[in-house]
Motif scaffolding. Structure first.
Motif, mmCIF file in Angstrom:
data_model
loop_
_atom_site.group_PDB
_atom_site.id
_atom_site.type_symbol
_atom_site.label_atom_id
_atom_site.label_comp_id
_atom_site.label_asym_id
_atom_site.label_seq_id
_atom_site.Cartn_x
_atom_site.Cartn_y
_atom_site.Cartn_z
ATOM 1 N N GLY A 239 0.814 -1.202 0.000
ATOM 2 C CA GLY A 239 0.000 0.000 0.000
ATOM 3 C C GLY A 239 0.853 1.259 0.000
ATOM 4 O O GLY A 239 1.999 1.264 0.428
ATOM 5 N N GLU A 240 0.243 2.332 -0.511
ATOM 6 C CA GLU A 240 0.922 3.618 -0.569
ATOM 7 C C GLU A 240 0.105 4.619 0.239
ATOM 8 O O GLU A 240 -1.096 4.771 0.048
ATOM 9 N N TYR A 241 0.787 5.299 1.142
ATOM 10 C CA TYR A 241 0.131 6.282 2.012
ATOM 11 C C TYR A 241 -0.397 7.444 1.176
ATOM 12 O O TYR A 241 0.297 7.982 0.334
ATOM 13 N N ARG B 167 -2.373 -1.875 -4.168
ATOM 14 C CA ARG B 167 -1.615 -2.151 -5.399
ATOM 15 C C ARG B 167 -2.473 -2.056 -6.655
ATOM 16 O O ARG B 167 -2.000 -1.640 -7.704
ATOM 17 N N ASP B 168 -3.745 -2.441 -6.507
ATOM 18 C CA ASP B 168 -4.620 -2.396 -7.680
ATOM 19 C C ASP B 168 -5.299 -1.036 -7.862
ATOM 20 O O ASP B 168 -6.189 -0.891 -8.706
ATOM 21 N N GLY B 169 -4.909 -0.029 -7.081
ATOM 22 C CA GLY B 169 -5.386 1.333 -7.292
ATOM 23 C C GLY B 169 -6.579 1.752 -6.458
ATOM 24 O O GLY B 169 -7.005 2.904 -6.523
ATOM 25 N N ARG B 170 -7.141 0.836 -5.682
ATOM 26 C CA ARG B 170 -8.282 1.206 -4.842
ATOM 27 C C ARG B 170 -7.813 2.055 -3.665
ATOM 28 O O ARG B 170 -6.709 1.904 -3.179
ATOM 29 N N ILE B 171 -8.684 2.943 -3.199
ATOM 30 C CA ILE B 171 -8.416 3.753 -2.010
ATOM 31 C C ILE B 171 -9.156 3.123 -0.834
ATOM 32 O O ILE B 171 -10.357 2.863 -0.906
ATOM 33 N N VAL B 172 -8.412 2.879 0.250
ATOM 34 C CA VAL B 172 -8.977 2.241 1.434
ATOM 35 C C VAL B 172 -8.760 3.165 2.636
ATOM 36 O O VAL B 172 -7.658 3.680 2.826
#
Length: 114
Positions: A78-80, A97-102
């Motif tokens: 994940g990216e912050y 990684r797949d671009g979703r925002i969580v």
């Protein structure tokens, strides 16, 4: 009878002065002994025992950096993105990684993920 009372108060004063000053930051500055009462004056200290409940609560909260690391450990790769605090929770936004925002909700006191 008066002699016994003064001995008892003297022993009690000695006990209290040793108890209060042994190994602690507080020490009695003045002990006044009379046959009927004992007066012990203590200095005012601003140490951890003198904190208000709000100050104690504020000390126990995790830092925003810790909340960020907890959130990133929950999302592999994940990216912050963002972090905000609402009430007693940190909301950390992470891009997977797949671009979703969580959004990950973390308790600010315990550090547990909700």
């Amino acid at each position: 009878m008066m002699r016994i009372i003064s001995i008892r108060t003297g022993v009690m004063a000695l006990f209290f002065s040793l108890f209060l000053s042994a190994g602690s930051a507080m020490a009695a500055t003045h002990i006044d002994i009379s046959p009927k009462s004992i007066s012990i004056e203590m200095p005012y200290k601003t140490d951890s025992y003198a904190l208000t409940p709000t100050q104690k609560f504020a000390q126990k909260q995790i830092s925003p950096a810790k909340a960020k690391s907890i959130a990133l450990s929950r999302v592999r790769g994940g990216e912050y993105v963002d972090l905000r605090k609402t009430g007693n929770f940190y909301i950390v936004r992470v891009r997977t990684r797949d671009g979703r925002i969580v959004d990950i909700k973390i308790d600010a006191t315990t550090g547990r993920v909700k």
